[in-house]
Design a protein around this motif. Structure first.
Motif, PDB file in Angstrom:
ATOM      1  N   MET B 126      47.929-136.856  32.344  1.00 55.04           N
ATOM      2  CA  MET B 126      49.351-136.501  32.279  1.00 55.04           C
ATOM      3  C   MET B 126      49.539-135.013  31.996  1.00 55.04           C
ATOM      4  O   MET B 126      50.671-134.569  31.767  1.00 55.04           O
ATOM      5  CB  MET B 126      50.027-137.278  31.147  1.00 55.04           C
ATOM      6  N   SER B 127      48.462-134.259  31.971  1.00 48.89           N
ATOM      7  CA  SER B 127      48.571-132.886  31.476  1.00 48.89           C
ATOM      8  C   SER B 127      49.512-132.029  32.326  1.00 48.89           C
ATOM      9  O   SER B 127      50.191-131.151  31.797  1.00 48.89           O
ATOM     10  CB  SER B 127      47.196-132.242  31.377  1.00 48.89           C
ATOM     11  N   ASP B 128      49.593-132.314  33.628  1.00 46.47           N
ATOM     12  CA  ASP B 128      50.433-131.464  34.477  1.00 46.47           C
ATOM     13  C   ASP B 128      51.922-131.732  34.305  1.00 46.47           C
ATOM     14  O   ASP B 128      52.742-130.865  34.611  1.00 46.47           O
ATOM     15  CB  ASP B 128      50.025-131.633  35.953  1.00 46.47           C
ATOM     16  N   ARG B 129      52.304-132.910  33.825  1.00 47.90           N
ATOM     17  CA  ARG B 129      53.733-133.215  33.710  1.00 47.90           C
ATOM     18  C   ARG B 129      54.162-133.555  32.292  1.00 47.90           C
ATOM     19  O   ARG B 129      55.263-134.055  32.077  1.00 47.90           O
ATOM     20  CB  ARG B 129      54.093-134.373  34.647  1.00 47.90           C
ATOM     21  N   MET B 130      53.309-133.297  31.328  1.00 49.99           N
ATOM     22  CA  MET B 130      53.628-133.755  29.974  1.00 49.99           C
ATOM     23  C   MET B 130      54.770-132.971  29.322  1.00 49.99           C
ATOM     24  O   MET B 130      55.307-133.413  28.317  1.00 49.99           O
ATOM     25  CB  MET B 130      52.390-133.738  29.087  1.00 49.99           C
ATOM     26  N   HIS B 131      55.137-131.837  29.898  1.00 49.46           N
ATOM     27  CA  HIS B 131      56.245-131.076  29.321  1.00 49.46           C
ATOM     28  C   HIS B 131      57.559-131.309  30.057  1.00 49.46           C
ATOM     29  O   HIS B 131      58.573-130.685  29.736  1.00 49.46           O
ATOM     30  CB  HIS B 131      55.896-129.589  29.274  1.00 49.46           C
ATOM     31  N   LYS B 132      57.550-132.207  31.051  1.00 43.52           N
ATOM     32  CA  LYS B 132      58.800-132.564  31.750  1.00 43.52           C
ATOM     33  C   LYS B 132      59.491-133.683  30.971  1.00 43.52           C
ATOM     34  O   LYS B 132      58.856-134.426  30.222  1.00 43.52           O
ATOM     35  CB  LYS B 132      58.490-133.071  33.158  1.00 43.52           C
ATOM     36  N   LYS B 133      60.791-133.846  31.220  1.00 42.83           N
ATOM     37  CA  LYS B 133      61.541-134.890  30.516  1.00 42.83           C
ATOM     38  C   LYS B 133      61.098-136.286  30.976  1.00 42.83           C
ATOM     39  O   LYS B 133      60.899-136.510  32.183  1.00 42.83           O
ATOM     40  CB  LYS B 133      63.033-134.739  30.777  1.00 42.83           C
ATOM     41  N   ILE B 134      61.004-137.194  30.018  1.00 41.82           N
ATOM     42  CA  ILE B 134      60.561-138.554  30.331  1.00 41.82           C
ATOM     43  C   ILE B 134      61.534-139.217  31.308  1.00 41.82           C
ATOM     44  O   ILE B 134      61.132-140.019  32.149  1.00 41.82           O
ATOM     45  CB  ILE B 134      60.449-139.402  29.035  1.00 41.82           C
ATOM     46  N   GLY B 135      62.812-138.864  31.215  1.00 43.49           N
ATOM     47  CA  GLY B 135      63.827-139.443  32.105  1.00 43.49           C
ATOM     48  C   GLY B 135      63.489-139.295  33.581  1.00 43.49           C
ATOM     49  O   GLY B 135      63.938-140.087  34.403  1.00 43.49           O
ATOM     50  N   GLY B 136      62.681-138.296  33.927  1.00 40.45           N
ATOM     51  CA  GLY B 136      62.339-138.077  35.327  1.00 40.45           C
ATOM     52  C   GLY B 136      60.994-138.669  35.730  1.00 40.45           C
ATOM     53  O   GLY B 136      60.527-138.451  36.847  1.00 40.45           O
ATOM     54  N   TYR B 137      60.378-139.430  34.844  1.00 38.55           N
ATOM     55  CA  TYR B 137      59.034-139.963  35.125  1.00 38.55           C
ATOM     56  C   TYR B 137      59.089-141.207  36.008  1.00 38.55           C
ATOM     57  O   TYR B 137      60.049-141.981  35.967  1.00 38.55           O
ATOM     58  CB  TYR B 137      58.333-140.352  33.817  1.00 38.55           C
TER      59      TYR B 137
END
Lengths: 283, 309
Positions: B126-137
């Motif tokens: 998850m390292s590439d997206r771990m700083h994006k908002k969970i709402g967009g996962y």
């Protein structure tokens, strides 16, 4: 105790952050701003050196303490608790090493902080702007006394604490807590808070203590009419008007402390014993 | 490590739970010391209820649930040793996975929580997206975020409720590998699923749950042995059904054969021998075997058989 001290500030900070980022908070900020706007416009248009204190007292009592403070406090207290339960994110907290007391007291504290921020900002605007109306160059004849201007600060600090404590109980205990909170504000605070003081039940409301603190804080001369009206109201319109019908500031503070203390004890009583299922639905 | 202690990581003792008048689980007893145990059952069998009981979210009506020797509700220290990955899909949507997992780690008193959260999320790709908002996962990323929360606290008992739900094939493979690794590390892992082959891929130790009761428990082959008395129905889609049927009828491991226009349905007494034979026959072009489909090897059929038994 260590777990409580570790978790409590984290939950407070997280809850405050969530609430402040919510769009509904903006709505309540806009609603709260109505108070300084009304107070300033009334002073600007209708005030003069004799009436500006009376106007400020009337608007602060009617709009701020009777309207904004209970509505905003109840909403944020209930919603911070209830949204955690309804969104089921509570599951992560109650199945983790988080004492439930830290969860409920954290939610309560966060609600109080948000209320202080919103309601305090509204009051601060009124307190900062109103004296300017009395300045030469704006309306030199409408100066407000310092005592009256500062009188709402103490009740504005303490009333949200009591309301939020009561809202926390509703949130923890009732599935339809927002409706229960609305019924409480209208059916208890407004109705019971308006009964004659001789009946003795007014002290069971938050609004009675808040307006008592405000009553004793305002300038007795500049806000004479307001104080007379309050006394008349407290006596139920009878002739035997006495200032004793209105609680003193220490009595009012004590009343609020009892109300808040009992409410928080009940919130913990219910919150520590109840099972919260991840599949539960909510209003 | 959980398994090394004297106390079982998780122990259910005659646990029953009612939701009002509805029975959730009935008279459940089992214990887990370490390693991966699969909790297998159809939807509504009571798997999630078992997970909730094990995590301390709810209390049993009768019986006791103990985690490392204590009821999970009673002690924050005990709950600190549980990592729950629940079936529900709810988060603080405005937070990033990294912020959320860090928050959870701080609540658990994990030192260097921020760094630990990053490490766990990295382990879960998850390292590439771990700083994006969970709402967009995506659903899969949300599953991994939940698992990260369970892992970051360094729990000794992991309760994974349908962890493969919503994962793509690569994600499923990675998750299965991770669950096996956790078991190998000595963690006690209870993982639920309603798909037999998913559970089999993660562990050979099963609890079969049906209508709130444990129907069978033990190693997969032990449960399979219980099923061996029953004839398995296998459909073979074939160009020359009569020729194939003649080959099968004489075999001792075939109890009977039905021949239709382009298929043969065999009632198989010994699945191993049958599949060996059909593989050999499949190489012979005279029969034209196109597909082999077990008709009642699905979980529902297995349960149906066990219930009748």
């Amino acid at each position: 105790m260590t777990a409580f001290l570790r978790c409590y500030p984290l939950i407070v900070a997280q809850t405050v952050r969530e609430v402040l980022l919510s769009r509904r908070t903006l709505l309540f900020v806009a609603l709260a701003l109505a108070y300084p706007v009304v107070a300033i416009v009334a002073a600007q248009r209708l005030g003069d050196s004799r009436r500006v204190d009376e106007l400020f007292c009337g608007v602060t009592f009617g709009v701020y303490f009777q309207g904004l403070v209970p509505i905003v406090s109840m909403f944020f207290a209930v919603s911070t608790v209830r949204e955690e339960i309804a969104s089921r994110t509570l599951v992560y907290l109650i199945t983790g090493p988080v004492p439930r007391a830290a969860i409920w007291l954290g939610k309560f504290t966060a609600a109080v902080l948000v209320c202080w921020l919103i309601l305090g900002s509204a009051l601060a605007i009124a307190i900062c702007v109103l004296p300017m109306i009395g300045e030469p160059g704006w309306r030199g004849d409408a100066s407000i006394t310092r005592a009256t201007l500062l009188a709402p600060i103490l009740p504005a600090l303490l009333a949200p604490v009591a309301y939020c404590a009561i809202g926390t109980v509703f949130g923890v205990r009732f599935q339809r807590a927002m409706i229960t909170g609305a019924v409480y504000v209208v059916g208890w605070e407004y109705v019971v808070g308006s009964t004659p003081a001789q009946a003795g039940v007014r002290s069971l409301t938050v609004v009675d203590s808040a307006r008592a603190m405000f009553f004793h804080g305002v300038d007795p001369e500049a806000a004479r009419e307001f104080r007379r009206t309050m006394l008349l109201w407290a006596s139920g319109g009878r002739r035997n008007i006495s200032i004793d019908l209105i609680p003193s500031i220490p009595e009012a503070v004590w009343n609020l402390a009892i109300l808040a203390g009992v409410a928080l004890a009940l919130a913990l009583w219910f919150g520590l014993r109840r099972d919260y299922d991840s599949a539960s639905t909510d209003d | 490590m959980s398994g090394a202690g004297l106390q079982p990581a998780l122990a259910f003792s005659r646990v029953s739970l009612w939701y009002g008048n509805v029975l959730g689980v009935s008279d459940i007893s089992f214990s887990i010391q370490s390693g991966v145990v699969g909790l297998l059952g159809m939807n509504g069998a009571g798997k999630s209820t078992m997970m909730k009981l094990a995590s301390g979210m709810i209390r049993p009506s009768i019986g006791s649930v103990e985690v490392f020797g204590k009821p999970p509700q009673e002690s924050t220290e005990i709950r600190n040793r549980i990592g729950l990955c629940p079936d529900m899909d709810r988060f603080y949507e405005r937070m990033s996975a990294h912020a959320w997992v860090t928050f959870m780690a701080r609540l658990a008193g994990v030192p260097s929580a921020k760094q630990k959260a990053a490490e766990v999320l990295d382990r879960l790709d998850m390292s590439d997206r771990m700083h994006k908002k969970i709402g967009g996962y995506s659903k899969g990323m949300r599953q991994r975020t939940k698992l990260a929360r369970a892992l970051v606290v360094g729990a000794d008992l992991l309760l994974l409720d349908e962890p493969l739900n919503g994962l793509d094939p690569i994600g499923r493979h990675a998750m299965i590998r991770l669950v096996r690794e956790l078991g190998d590390e000595g963690k006690a892992v209870l993982v639920s699923s309603h798909v037999l082959h998913e559970v089999e891929a993660m562990t050979d130790r099963l609890l079969l749950l049906h209508q709130g009761r444990i129907l069978a428990e033990g190693k997969v082959h032990e449960i399979r042995d219980q099923l061996s008395e029953r004839a398995l129905q296998v459909e073979v889609r074939v160009r020359e059904p009569r020729s194939l049927a003649r080959q099968l009828i004489g075999a001792t491991h075939v109890a009977g054969v039905d021949v239709e226009k382009d298929r043969v349905v065999a009632r198989v007494a010994d699945a191993g021998l049958f599949f060996d034979q059909i593989t050999d026959l499949g190489c012979d072009e005279r029969y034209g075997i196109e597909a082999i489909v077990p008709l009642d090897a699905d979980l529902e059929s297995v349960f149906g058989y066990l219930v009748r038994k």
